[in-house]
Design a protein around this motif. Structure first.
Motif, PDB file in Angstrom:
ATOM      1  N   UNK A  44      -5.918   3.437   0.497  1.00  0.00           N
ATOM      2  CA  UNK A  44      -4.612   2.776   0.587  1.00  0.00           C
ATOM      3  C   UNK A  44      -4.061   2.860   2.011  1.00  0.00           C
ATOM      4  N   UNK A  45      -4.228   4.034   2.648  1.00  0.00           N
ATOM      5  CA  UNK A  45      -3.624   4.239   3.964  1.00  0.00           C
ATOM      6  C   UNK A  45      -4.456   3.606   5.077  1.00  0.00           C
TER       7      UNK A  45
ATOM      8  N   UNK B 171       0.837  -1.212   0.000  1.00  0.00           N
ATOM      9  CA  UNK B 171       0.000   0.000   0.000  1.00  0.00           C
ATOM     10  C   UNK B 171       0.869   1.258   0.000  1.00  0.00           C
ATOM     11  N   UNK B 172       1.957   1.219   0.774  1.00  0.00           N
ATOM     12  CA  UNK B 172       2.853   2.390   0.819  1.00  0.00           C
ATOM     13  C   UNK B 172       3.506   2.634  -0.538  1.00  0.00           C
ATOM     14  N   UNK B 173       3.893   1.521  -1.195  1.00  0.00           N
ATOM     15  CA  UNK B 173       4.499   1.670  -2.529  1.00  0.00           C
ATOM     16  C   UNK B 173       3.487   2.291  -3.485  1.00  0.00           C
ATOM     17  N   UNK B 174       2.236   1.785  -3.439  1.00  0.00           N
ATOM     18  CA  UNK B 174       1.197   2.312  -4.327  1.00  0.00           C
ATOM     19  C   UNK B 174       0.893   3.775  -3.991  1.00  0.00           C
ATOM     20  N   UNK B 175       0.881   4.076  -2.685  1.00  0.00           N
ATOM     21  CA  UNK B 175       0.657   5.463  -2.265  1.00  0.00           C
ATOM     22  C   UNK B 175       1.718   6.380  -2.852  1.00  0.00           C
ATOM     23  N   UNK B 176       2.975   5.947  -2.716  1.00  0.00           N
ATOM     24  CA  UNK B 176       4.083   6.745  -3.253  1.00  0.00           C
ATOM     25  C   UNK B 176       3.952   6.912  -4.756  1.00  0.00           C
ATOM     26  N   UNK B 177       3.588   5.810  -5.428  1.00  0.00           N
ATOM     27  CA  UNK B 177       3.450   5.863  -6.879  1.00  0.00           C
ATOM     28  C   UNK B 177       2.354   6.815  -7.313  1.00  0.00           C
ATOM     29  N   UNK B 178       1.203   6.714  -6.643  1.00  0.00           N
ATOM     30  CA  UNK B 178       0.078   7.582  -7.010  1.00  0.00           C
ATOM     31  C   UNK B 178       0.437   9.052  -6.743  1.00  0.00           C
TER      32      UNK B 178
END
Lengths: 320, 250
Positions: free
Chosen positions: B213-214, B135-142
């Motif tokens: 995500x968070x 989720x953190x990776x996706x958060x960073x990506x978004x």
């Protein structure tokens, strides 16, 4: 390509019939320019004469509307990338990064010219030493004086050892001391085989730095030659007589049979002479004989200002 | 490969700028934190979102921080244009647009750091994300995609306007965009016109996706609209910046 080839053999910068308009406003209406390799050429002219536009075309930043522009053997419209590899431009504003240090600016420019990290650092060291910037090298450029920033600007333009350097008004806005610093830098370049085209509105600067001068006015070439050739176009030394009133000015003009230029606003008469003491004495004797009261006299060597005003300014007004 | 060196060199330049303009960086971090504190402790008590307000508002603050930070790219691009740096770069054997890429990429890096600081402050205040490493990776990506999109738009704006004041004005526009979204209050409480705007502007799906995500609930999040919005804005921003770059430099 045949003409380009011929020009390549002779001149590093060759411009023939260059025209450029911005919308309906013509900036250049037909400029010719020929600069041999290794020389310093000045484009002299007032604001709006087309100096910067000419430099922008030569530096491939602006496409010409008509005419042939060849730099170091490459046509600017056909081979702009080849031109960019051999030129360097220093624009009107010192295009230095104020947040970076002098050294970082030089390394960045070298990296953008595809030097390796080690080569870039070595090039920076060399240029810092050459332009007397070692003391300032690791300070942010924002803390530099105007003259130091301009010296860095010129050092930046030498990264990658360009063959042709365009300096667009390199000393505009500088104090006299900084201007001298920049002049020293340009003179240093002139000895190194680089071809320099500089634009300026300061006649003294063109006189001091340039091998040849092109005077631009209203988008076209008003005159071209060495500083001495341009000066000789308006005659030898002049004696300036300052008179108390318009009547005296008129009487003085009659006394020399009208062979003088007059400045009505300044109440002065400019007589061309051979520069000898006898000529001055004769002129004063003539005025005394006609009872023309002369307040002051000055002997005036022709300057580029005179040339400039004669070529570009309103007629009949002579520079002080 | 030479293009990569050029872009890399120019990214390095912009990163140095950020590291050295301490005031701008502080504004980029302090402003969102101040807004966070204001919403949580001044206004939050009177706002009923059905959940803990700190938990509700943090994704919104993160997006506000990202949007506001991206706007700073407009000022730096405009500065390069008006000080002759663009002309100097263009007279080099360098792809001129590398300069814009450098600004936008450095802006993304800068904004990722400032949003990380804002999230850290939120955690200190009691924000408890339930995100997995993925989720953190996706958060960073978004967030990076969102920052790149708004950075490209900011670059275009910086090329469009005449001076630094107008370039800086974009920060205020982007600062207010999250207000009319689900960032601070549920849009259902807004008048119909604003509700319609909130439902059809990019920050709403981005905020909702970050929230999911968070905090969980990713399966029902509007991730697809969020990514499409960002990708669309990125393409539009790059196209506009490219066209304006050619126009302002010929």
């Amino acid at each position: 390509m045949c003409m380009a080839y011929t020009l390549l053999m002779t001149y590093t910068i060759a411009v023939e019939g260059l025209q450029k308009s911005y919308g309906a406003n013509p900036a250049l209406t037909g400029v010719d320019l020929h600069v041999p390799k290794g020389s310093v050429h000045a484009l002299l002219g007032p604001n709006g004469a087309g100096k910067s536009t000419t430099v922008k075309v030569l530096a491939t930043l602006v496409a010409p509307d008509a005419g042939r522009v060849v730099v170091a053997g490459h046509d600017v419209t056909e081979e702009p990338a080849a031109v960019r590899r051999v030129i360097s431009l220093t624009g009107q504003h010192a295009a230095v990064d104020e947040v970076l240090t002098g050294r970082e600016n030089l390394v960045m420019m070298a990296r953008l010219r595809h030097a390796s990290r080690a080569e870039a650092r070595a090039a920076a060291d060399r240029l810092l030493a050459r332009f007397d910037l070692l003391d300032a090298a690791d300070r942010r450029v924002g803390t530099y004086s105007g003259g130091t920033a301009r010296r860095l600007d010129i050092a930046l333009s030498l990264v990658g050892e360009p063959q042709v350097l365009f300096l667009d008004e390199p000393t505009t806005g500088l104090d006299p001391r900084s201007r001298r610093d920049v002049w020293a830098a340009v003179e240093e370049l002139a000895g190194s085989g680089v071809t320099v085209l500089l634009t300026t509105q300061y006649l003294e600067e063109a006189d001091r730095l340039a091998d040849r001068i092109t005077v631009l006015a209203g988008g076209e070439v008003a005159a071209e030659g060495t500083a001495d050739e341009l000066k000789s176009r308006i005659g030898g030394e002049t004696v300036q007589l300052v008179l108390p009133d318009a009547a005296a000015l008129s009487a003085a003009l009659t006394a020399v049979d009208g062979r003088a230029r007059i400045d009505e606003a300044g109440l002065s008469l400019h007589v061309t002479t051979d520069g000898s003491a006898a000529a001055v004495r004769d002129l004063l004797a003539l005025m005394a004989a006609r009872d023309v009261p002369v307040e002051r006299i000055a002997v005036h060597r022709p300057s580029l200002d005179d040339v400039f005003l004669a070529l570009t300014g309103p007629r009949g007004v002579v520079a002080a | 490969m030479t293009v990569m060196t050029e872009v890399g060199t120019l990214i390095g330049r912009s990163v140095r700028h950020t590291a050295r303009s301490v005031d701008a960086t502080i504004v980029a971090i302090v402003l969102p934190v101040m807004i966070l504190l204001t919403f949580v402790y001044v206004l939050g008590g009177a706002i009923d979102t059905g959940t803990d307000y700190l938990t509700y508002v943090v994704p919104g603050i993160v997006v506000l921080c990202a949007a506001h930070g991206s706007a700073m790219t407009a000022t730096s691009v405009n500065h390069d244009l008006t000080t002759g740096m663009v002309d100097r770069i263009r007279s080099l054997p360098v792809v001129g647009a590398s300069l814009l890429v450098g600004h936008v990429v450095a802006g993304v890096l800068r904004n990722l750091v400032s949003t990380a600081v804002v999230i850290a402050v939120a955690v200190l205040l009691g924000f408890r994300p339930a995100a997995s490493p993925l989720d953190w990776v996706l958060t960073t990506g978004l967030l990076a995609l969102f920052m790149a999109a708004f950075g490209a738009i900011a670059a275009a704006w910086g090329l469009f306007v005449r001076g630094p004041e107008a370039a800086g004005a974009l920060a205020f526009v982007l600062l207010f965009l999250p207000y009319v979204s689900s960032a601070f209050v549920p849009p259902e409480t807004m008048p119909a016109v604003l509700r319609g705007f909130a439902a059809h502007q990019p920050t709403t799906p981005v905020v909702e996706t970050l929230r999911a995500l968070l905090l969980g609930g990713a399966e029902s999040s509007p991730a697809v609209p969020a990514v499409l919005w960002c990708a669309g804005l990125l393409v539009a921003g790059v196209a506009a910046a490219g066209a304006l770059f050619r126009r302002r430099t010929s």
